[in-house]
Design an enzyme around this catalytic site. Structure first.
Site, short mmCIF file in Angstrom:
data_model
loop_
_atom_site.label_atom_id
_atom_site.label_comp_id
_atom_site.label_asym_id
_atom_site.label_seq_id
_atom_site.Cartn_x
_atom_site.Cartn_y
_atom_site.Cartn_z
N LYS A 40 0.83 -1.21 0.00
CA LYS A 40 0.00 0.00 0.00
C LYS A 40 0.86 1.26 0.00
CE LYS A 40 -2.20 -1.09 3.72
NZ LYS A 40 -1.56 -2.41 3.88
N THR A 41 1.80 1.30 0.94
CA THR A 41 2.64 2.48 1.03
C THR A 41 3.51 2.62 -0.22
OG1 THR A 41 2.64 2.26 3.41
CG2 THR A 41 4.33 3.67 2.46
N ASP A 225 -2.06 7.75 3.83
CA ASP A 225 -1.67 6.38 4.20
C ASP A 225 -2.36 6.02 5.52
OD1 ASP A 225 -0.41 3.95 4.16
OD2 ASP A 225 1.63 4.72 4.25
N GLU A 226 -2.51 4.74 5.81
CA GLU A 226 -3.09 4.28 7.07
C GLU A 226 -4.48 4.90 7.29
OE1 GLU A 226 -1.48 2.07 8.78
OE2 GLU A 226 0.65 2.32 8.30
N GLN A 256 -5.80 -3.38 10.52
CA GLN A 256 -4.75 -2.69 11.26
C GLN A 256 -5.27 -1.44 11.94
OE1 GLN A 256 -0.70 -2.66 9.50
NE2 GLN A 256 -1.72 -3.39 7.67
N ARG A 614 5.10 -6.80 11.02
CA ARG A 614 6.25 -5.92 10.82
C ARG A 614 7.48 -6.72 10.42
NH1 ARG A 614 3.87 -2.53 9.16
NH2 ARG A 614 2.15 -3.95 9.45
#
Ligand code: ATP
Ligand code: MG
Length: 772
Positions: A40-41, A225-226, A256, A614
């Site tokens: 995504k990022t 983002d996020e 998330q 992560r």
């Protein structure tokens, strides 16, 4: 479709078809809804690069927002690598950072003094506490922290005190009274709390037609983002800035979402389709980050949550190493385990910065830090307990802030009697009263008529004299020099020198560190032409104080130094590391007792999912059987989340050498090389020490791994005629239910959930359980 010039093709060549589609899409609203590590990022940064390089969009018309400073810095760096034009004019930052930038530029319209400062969470609570006292409300019924949280929550819903209709509810009326008095005080002091940053910026762009038009014209592309962690205010703000013509590109993952406790709303993802017409949703399911085992753990765990938007990650990479689980005696043992494994990884295999240690609560870092310092491993903490929140640093900052703005009451209160100068609590109370009566700041009250203060008046005069003389002395000198002088002349250095001991030494070092920290804020001579789109630079002191309030923990390792990364699970969002440790995997700590109790178990699980995902290559998890928390020894059961991870991807790992430790001896009292022997003490009492003993005798070769005994993950038939689910009675703990078995023969352990004593692991041979 644009033709790709040769230098553009690498931009999209490294993307899979779904990613490429999103990156090169025409300027329409998009939501990329995808799991962790699916790119995504990466898609977001490539989208920015694409807009600039292929669509000819000016960096100036791009606003890119994310959640942490670290993520924002990384985003900027990644974009810089992808395009070859300067992107300084592009706004990339956190919501708070962007809001702050706007307020600095439009302070007048926002109704703020030019030198406004940020009130951090700690100072906010203190101020609320004082207000509660002023209003003569009983502080046991009005805990400042709760009230401060309530105020922030109102701000996050864009509610000002005047928006509350008085419906005769006494409690609400008091809340609103406090809120109102608190805000008035903040305005008087020229300080802005975190939620206020966002609210002001929102109101600024909503209510000032010219400013709104300016930003709408400017930011044609808004990338977030996020997105799953945006709250109502952030969402509304984005809408205001986007207007009719701004194009939104949002990426996020409902699994998330970890900030609902701060008002984040996953629903915002669903609302997008209504508010941004023509929104296309893109899904990505291939994970490029983690090994198969790590993904299997993440997928298995998150599957336990209900109400997901639903997606499963897959990878075409290898399974990789299993997840290693370590059962520590206590938090010190756990920290030593982490250090030992870090050292192993350093044997030419990876850099320190490729290793992250993640924990649920900021306070857990202290023991880890100590172990890292002993091992001379540089580290850096992101988020959590911040350098700038340490007592001595806040003391020094209070002076700097006062030099900056005399009417900053919070800083006045702190500085006036630190170090002690004979201005007692009663005098300060009188001064407050005086300030309240005249409706002026403490400074004004102190300088214009401290007569009624009697004996303290002289001390007070000395104090204000000191501040004034420091102000004139430091006016023309560099910030670091000024800071140094403040620390000397205020008496802070002497004060902490007298304190003696390790703690005092650390404090003096921190004060020195503060001086070094200010250095990077002194103006540098550059050859770069000034950028007219840049916000005007504030003076170094303002910049530094802002940084201190906004930025988390910058102090441990030097800038650019290779170091282990320590952070809370929350702060780790969006980041990735080849090697990850998740420590403190214990019920009560993680899932956190309070969150689980409040029905937020699913959010805790999502946080665990964030932690697991992560890791790129190796994930370690650990729990301590005994941990001192809030000053009390606690025996927590291993985290329920461990059980939700498919057992085939976990192995239990053993410590380096067999050893035994006296039960409650301090760390230094037992040597690592000490060899076996059941000297652990207390084995026969059938309580806590049995459990120590159970782990106390470890005869395995160094760092071997053993598959988690299947029993631990659910063998139904145990030794001694006991089975899972069976009711048993323990002499001391009473009745309970058998949850699990581990180990063989003499060293078999059993996990029992006692009705009144919690869940415990016991040595079966000593526990003398009676089957019911
Ligand atoms: P999170 O949900 O944790 O924020 P994310 O979806 O943003 O994750 P990224 O950080 O963008 O994922 O990507 C994860 C990793 O996978 C990064 O190292 C990224 O460079 C890599 N990656 C993503 N897409 C590809 C691809 N098509 N080819 C190779 N590597 C990729
Ligand atoms: Mg990401």
């Amino acid at each position: 479709m644009l033709e790709l010039s040769s230098n553009l093709s690498p931009l999209v060549a490294s993307l899979n078809p779904a990613q490429r589609e999103a990156v090169t899409a025409p300027p329409e609203h998009r939501l990329v809804l995808a799991g962790a590590g699916s790119g995504k990022t990466r898609v977001l940064t490539h989208r920015v690069a694409w807009l600039i390089a292929a669509e000819g969009v000016s960096p100036m018309s791009i606003l890119a927002v994310t959640f942490t400073n670290k993520a924002a810095a990384e985003m900027r760096a990644r974009i810089e690598q992808l395009v070859d034009v300067p992107i300084r004019a592009m706004w990339v930052g956190t919501f708070h950072g962007v809001a702050h930038r706007m307020l600095r530029m439009h302070w007048k319209e926002a109704g703020l003094p030019q030198n406004f400062q940020i009130l951090d969470a700690d100072d906010q609570v203190r101020l609320v506490k004082r207000i509660i006292k002023n209003l003569e409300l009983p502080d046991d019924q009005w805990p400042a922290k709760t009230v401060a949280g309530w105020i922030s929550a109102q701000k996050e819903e864009a509610r000002r005190p005047q928006h509350f209709a008085d419906e005769g509810d006494y409690t609400q009326r008091q809340f609103v009274r406090i809120y109102s008095a608190y805000q008035a005080q903040c305005d008087r002091q020229g300080v802005v709390d975190f939620a206020e940053l966002l609210l002001r910026a929102y109101e600024l762009t909503r209510d000032h037609a010219d400013i709104q038009a300016h930003y709408r014209r400017r930011f044609r592309h808004i990338l977030v983002d996020e997105f799953q962690d945006t709250n109502k205010l952030q969402y509304d703000w984005l809408r205001v800035i986007a207007g009719r013509d701004g194009v939104l590109f949002a990426v996020g993952d409902d699994d998330q979402s970890i900030y609902s406790w701060r008002g984040a709303r996953v629903d915002n993802m669903l609302r997008l389709a209504q508010d941004f017409r023509g929104l296309e949703v893109v899904r990505l399911e291939q994970n490029y980050r983690s090994t198969g085992n790590i993904l299997a753990a993440a997928n298995g765990l998150i599957a336990k949550n209900a109400g997901r938007l639903g997606k499963e990650l897959w990878t075409d990479g290898s399974d990789g190493e299993p997840i290693q689980l370590y059962a520590a005696f206590n938090e010190y043992d756990e920290a030593d385990f982490v250090v030992a494994r870090i050292k192993e990884h350093l044997d030419g295999r990876c850099a320190l910065s490729e290793i992250a240690v993640l924990y649920r609560m900021g306070a857990q870092s202290r023991v880890l830090e100590e172990a890292l310092i002993r091992a001379r491993l540089p580290y850096r903490i992101y988020g959590g307990l911040r350098f700038f929140e340490r007592q001595e640093i806040k003391d020094a900052l209070a002076y700097l802030r006062l030099l900056h703005n005399r009417h900053d009451d919070t800083s006045f209160e702190r500085a006036v009697n630190t170090p002690p100068r004979g201005i007692g609590a009663t005098s300060v109370e009188k001064l407050r009263q005086l300030a309240r009566d005249k409706d002026v700041s403490l400074w004004t009250a102190a300088t214009q008529g401290a007569g009624p203060l009697g004996r303290s008046a002289a001390a007070l005069q000395q104090f204000t004299g000191l501040i004034e003389s420091l102000a004139s002395e430091t006016k023309a000198v560099a910030l670091s020099r000024a800071t140094e002088r403040v620390i000397e002349r205020s008496g802070l250095r002497e004060h902490y020198r007298k304190e003696k001991g390790e703690q005092a030494e650390a404090r003096l070092e921190n004060l020195d560190e503060l001086i070094s920290a200010t250095r990077s804020f002194e103006p540098r001579v550059t050859n770069e032409p000034p950028d007219e789109n840049e916000s005007p630079r504030a003076d170094p002191l303002t910049e530094f104080l802002t940084h201190a309030a906004l930025e988390a923990g910058e102090a441990q390792a030097g800038p650019g130094e290779d170091c282990v990364q320590l952070m809370t699970l929350h702060a780790a969002k969006g980041l990735e590391f080849p090697v990850v440790f998740m420590v403190g995997m214990e019920n009560g700590l993680f899932p956190h007792a309070r969150s689980a109790g409040e029905g937020n178990l699913e959010e805790e699980r999502r946080l665990c999912y964030v932690g697991i995902t992560r890791a790129r290559k190796q994930l370690y998890m650990s729990y301590a059987e005994m941990r001192r928390m809030h000053g009390v020894e606690q025996n927590n059961a291993p985290s329920m989340f461990l059980r939700e991870i498919p057992p085939e991807v976990i192995v239990e790992t053993r410590p380096r050498a067999s050893l035994t430790r006296p039960a409650f001896a301090p760390r230094s009292a037992y040597g690592r090389e000490h060899s076996a022997g059941f000297s652990g003490g207390g084995w026969d009492r059938g309580d806590v020490n049995e459990r120590r003993g159970a782990y106390g005798a470890r005869h395995e070769p160094p760092l071997t791994r053993q598959p988690v005994s299947p029993s631990m993950m659910g063998k139904s038939e145990g030794p001694a005629g006991l089975r899972l689910g069976q009711s048993v009675r323990h002499e001391k703990f009473g009745e309970g239910t058998v949850l699990a078995f581990d180990g063989d023969g003499e060293r078999t352990r059993i996990e029992v959930r006692f009705k009144n004593a919690g869940t415990k692991w016991l040595m079966l041979s000593f526990a003398r359980l009676e089957a019911l």
